[in-house]
Scaffold this motif. Sequence first.
Motif, PDB file in Angstrom:
ATOM      1  N   GLU A  27     -47.800 -29.478  29.170  1.00 20.97           N
ATOM      2  CA  GLU A  27     -47.524 -28.038  29.210  1.00 20.97           C
ATOM      3  C   GLU A  27     -47.338 -27.425  27.831  1.00 20.97           C
ATOM      4  O   GLU A  27     -47.690 -26.260  27.610  1.00 20.97           O
ATOM      5  CB  GLU A  27     -46.281 -27.778  30.057  1.00 20.97           C
ATOM      6  N   TRP A  28     -46.802 -28.191  26.877  1.00 22.09           N
ATOM      7  CA  TRP A  28     -46.518 -27.633  25.570  1.00 22.09           C
ATOM      8  C   TRP A  28     -47.775 -27.119  24.865  1.00 22.09           C
ATOM      9  O   TRP A  28     -47.724 -26.117  24.140  1.00 22.09           O
ATOM     10  CB  TRP A  28     -45.825 -28.671  24.686  1.00 22.09           C
TER      11      TRP A  28
ATOM     12  N   ILE B 228     -50.301 -25.713  26.189  1.00 23.24           N
ATOM     13  CA  ILE B 228     -50.613 -24.400  26.768  1.00 23.24           C
ATOM     14  C   ILE B 228     -49.690 -23.350  26.172  1.00 23.24           C
ATOM     15  O   ILE B 228     -50.131 -22.270  25.777  1.00 23.24           O
ATOM     16  CB  ILE B 228     -50.463 -24.418  28.300  1.00 23.24           C
ATOM     17  N   ARG B 229     -48.393 -23.675  26.119  1.00 28.42           N
ATOM     18  CA  ARG B 229     -47.420 -22.713  25.624  1.00 28.42           C
ATOM     19  C   ARG B 229     -47.686 -22.345  24.162  1.00 28.42           C
ATOM     20  O   ARG B 229     -47.597 -21.180  23.771  1.00 28.42           O
ATOM     21  CB  ARG B 229     -46.000 -23.280  25.766  1.00 28.42           C
ATOM     22  N   LEU B 230     -48.011 -23.349  23.333  1.00 28.30           N
ATOM     23  CA  LEU B 230     -48.278 -23.057  21.923  1.00 28.30           C
ATOM     24  C   LEU B 230     -49.566 -22.252  21.767  1.00 28.30           C
ATOM     25  O   LEU B 230     -49.622 -21.300  20.983  1.00 28.30           O
ATOM     26  CB  LEU B 230     -48.354 -24.346  21.109  1.00 28.30           C
ATOM     27  N   ALA B 231     -50.602 -22.619  22.513  1.00 31.32           N
ATOM     28  CA  ALA B 231     -51.859 -21.866  22.447  1.00 31.32           C
ATOM     29  C   ALA B 231     -51.646 -20.419  22.884  1.00 31.32           C
ATOM     30  O   ALA B 231     -52.172 -19.476  22.266  1.00 31.32           O
ATOM     31  CB  ALA B 231     -52.910 -22.538  23.320  1.00 31.32           C
ATOM     32  N   GLU B 232     -50.872 -20.230  23.932  1.00 32.35           N
ATOM     33  CA  GLU B 232     -50.574 -18.882  24.414  1.00 32.35           C
ATOM     34  C   GLU B 232     -49.799 -18.088  23.361  1.00 32.35           C
ATOM     35  O   GLU B 232     -50.069 -16.895  23.135  1.00 32.35           O
ATOM     36  CB  GLU B 232     -49.756 -18.973  25.700  1.00 32.35           C
ATOM     37  N   GLN B 233     -48.856 -18.741  22.704  1.00 30.96           N
ATOM     38  CA  GLN B 233     -48.043 -18.068  21.695  1.00 30.96           C
ATOM     39  C   GLN B 233     -48.895 -17.649  20.500  1.00 30.96           C
ATOM     40  O   GLN B 233     -48.754 -16.539  19.974  1.00 30.96           O
ATOM     41  CB  GLN B 233     -46.912 -18.994  21.233  1.00 30.96           C
ATOM     42  N   ILE B 234     -49.793 -18.521  20.067  1.00 33.98           N
ATOM     43  CA  ILE B 234     -50.692 -18.183  18.959  1.00 33.98           C
ATOM     44  C   ILE B 234     -51.580 -17.011  19.343  1.00 33.98           C
ATOM     45  O   ILE B 234     -51.759 -16.058  18.566  1.00 33.98           O
ATOM     46  CB  ILE B 234     -51.542 -19.405  18.563  1.00 33.98           C
ATOM     47  N   SER B 235     -52.132 -17.052  20.532  1.00 29.83           N
ATOM     48  CA  SER B 235     -53.001 -15.980  21.008  1.00 29.83           C
ATOM     49  C   SER B 235     -52.257 -14.648  21.072  1.00 29.83           C
ATOM     50  O   SER B 235     -52.820 -13.593  20.795  1.00 29.83           O
ATOM     51  CB  SER B 235     -53.557 -16.342  22.387  1.00 29.83           C
ATOM     52  N   LYS B 236     -50.981 -14.712  21.414  1.00 33.21           N
ATOM     53  CA  LYS B 236     -50.174 -13.502  21.514  1.00 33.21           C
ATOM     54  C   LYS B 236     -49.867 -12.912  20.138  1.00 33.21           C
ATOM     55  O   LYS B 236     -49.795 -11.697  19.972  1.00 33.21           O
ATOM     56  CB  LYS B 236     -48.867 -13.828  22.250  1.00 33.21           C
TER      57      LYS B 236
ATOM     58  N   THR C  81     -57.268 -38.139  18.332  1.00 31.93           N
ATOM     59  CA  THR C  81     -56.301 -38.919  19.092  1.00 31.93           C
ATOM     60  C   THR C  81     -54.938 -38.234  19.186  1.00 31.93           C
ATOM     61  O   THR C  81     -54.331 -38.156  20.255  1.00 31.93           O
ATOM     62  CB  THR C  81     -56.121 -40.308  18.451  1.00 31.93           C
ATOM     63  N   PHE C  82     -54.443 -37.729  18.080  1.00 29.18           N
ATOM     64  CA  PHE C  82     -53.101 -37.146  18.064  1.00 29.18           C
ATOM     65  C   PHE C  82     -53.110 -35.618  18.135  1.00 29.18           C
ATOM     66  O   PHE C  82     -52.057 -34.989  18.005  1.00 29.18           O
ATOM     67  CB  PHE C  82     -52.347 -37.606  16.815  1.00 29.18           C
ATOM     68  N   SER C  83     -54.272 -35.014  18.340  1.00 26.27           N
ATOM     69  CA  SER C  83     -54.358 -33.557  18.421  1.00 26.27           C
ATOM     70  C   SER C  83     -53.508 -33.027  19.568  1.00 26.27           C
ATOM     71  O   SER C  83     -53.542 -33.562  20.676  1.00 26.27           O
ATOM     72  CB  SER C  83     -55.813 -33.112  18.626  1.00 26.27           C
ATOM     73  N   ALA C  84     -52.729 -31.983  19.289  1.00 26.98           N
ATOM     74  CA  ALA C  84     -51.919 -31.303  20.303  1.00 26.98           C
ATOM     75  C   ALA C  84     -50.916 -32.234  20.973  1.00 26.98           C
ATOM     76  O   ALA C  84     -50.626 -32.099  22.162  1.00 26.98           O
ATOM     77  CB  ALA C  84     -52.805 -30.635  21.354  1.00 26.98           C
ATOM     78  N   ASN C  85     -50.366 -33.177  20.216  1.00 25.56           N
ATOM     79  CA  ASN C  85     -49.374 -34.070  20.814  1.00 25.56           C
ATOM     80  C   ASN C  85     -48.109 -33.293  21.194  1.00 25.56           C
ATOM     81  O   ASN C  85     -47.858 -32.189  20.714  1.00 25.56           O
ATOM     82  CB  ASN C  85     -49.057 -35.242  19.885  1.00 25.56           C
ATOM     83  N   MET C  86     -47.304 -33.886  22.046  1.00 23.01           N
ATOM     84  CA  MET C  86     -46.160 -33.193  22.627  1.00 23.01           C
ATOM     85  C   MET C  86     -45.107 -32.803  21.585  1.00 23.01           C
ATOM     86  O   MET C  86     -44.494 -31.731  21.676  1.00 23.01           O
ATOM     87  CB  MET C  86     -45.523 -34.068  23.709  1.00 23.01           C
ATOM     88  N   LEU C  87     -44.915 -33.655  20.598  1.00 21.65           N
ATOM     89  CA  LEU C  87     -43.890 -33.388  19.598  1.00 21.65           C
ATOM     90  C   LEU C  87     -44.280 -32.202  18.724  1.00 21.65           C
ATOM     91  O   LEU C  87     -43.474 -31.300  18.473  1.00 21.65           O
ATOM     92  CB  LEU C  87     -43.661 -34.636  18.751  1.00 21.65           C
TER      93      LEU C  87
END
Length: 434
Positions: A94-95, A97-105, A302-308
Amino acid sequence: MSRYESSTFRSRQLFEEAKKYLPGGISYSIRYFEPYPFYVFKAHGQRLIDVDGNEYTDYWIGHGAKIMGHNYPPVMETIRRQIEIGIHVGLPHEWEIRLAEQISKMVPSIEKVRFTNSGTEANMYAVRLARAYTGRVTIVKFEGNWHGGYDALHVAVTPPYDKVYAGLTQGAIKDTIILPYNDLETVEKTIKKTEVAGIIIEPVAGAGGMIPAEKEFLKGLREICDKVGALLIFDEVITGFRLSSGGAQKIYGVMPDITTLGKIVGGGEFAVGAFGGRNEYMEMLNQLKHRNYHERVFQGGTFSANMLMTSAGYTLLSELERRPEIYNHIDSLGEKLRKNIGEILETYNLGYTTGIGSLVGVHFTPIKPKDVKTAQTMKNKEISRKYFHYLLENSIIALTYENPQFFISSAHTLNDAERLIEVTEEFAKNIKKQ
């Protein structure tokens, strides 16, 4: 022996040990300065403490990534919670999605985004996307602009601009055209002679010394790209979320087709890159729409968009969006430093300052640079190094050794700025006596 050398014995020992296992003793060449770099033990706010116990006011600030200073509590709390749940899983979560949405906003030109592990990767994929979308191959970049280590863009970063970096082939760079920064007339003349896939530019040339692009120059690039059907790429790895909650494009009022991001996007704590733009372009990466590999632009990691990273990034960007006073603070300190240090340098006929917002560049040049070539070819390297060392002797660390720059974080105070101004004036007086 200098005060720095006499107080950093452990750092000197570690550097000698590092040379046995790391080429040049470091992991990134700009982190070296003579006689040896100090080794950090702890960081907090705007301060660094080295392994010998010395404390420094930090304007390097994680290569500019730490807009809130080191160990910003909301981000650190998110990190602590996420470590207990999961760090890297290799599957969607889910994170992201949330980060992508925040950047888009927050970023005016971005509708969709993809994450990478560095700004270099983001620029590499942005170029690939521009070429795939337009069906053309030529990319325009500007003298002194730094877009990371990707072969096609790792040209004309430092003078002489016609020299090729070791290991680069002519095949890798033959489709890259290099043009002068802030010179719209030359761009217009060049574009008439070739079909261009894209123009990539730093709205503020970071490695060149924090040289802002002129607004009319960026507007002109936008008009040229619209006219010839090329894509305009803003490299906002430095300026993204630093100059404003919407980056440089929001400040300048010029919308690129593709934006590349990094540094702050990962909460200032993790390796990160990102690139995004309108649906029209980003859909070229859509595996649901383009099932044939030969039709789709590839991007992965491999590590793109990891949870941390994404959880930390979301936390920080949310803070920046809801707290405009952060920008008021860092911008006012940046303006104070540019003005006061600039006045000192001009009074003593030593140089000038450049920059915008919380970015400050110091130039020991005979004229004020409006382009990177002037800043790089006319600078007095000896005085630049002496200034860097004088700051170091006074427990202040700037970025970098031959090209002094200051990144301001929200942790920096008015007292920090006034101390930097005071030390700079002491330096100027001492230099004039020599």
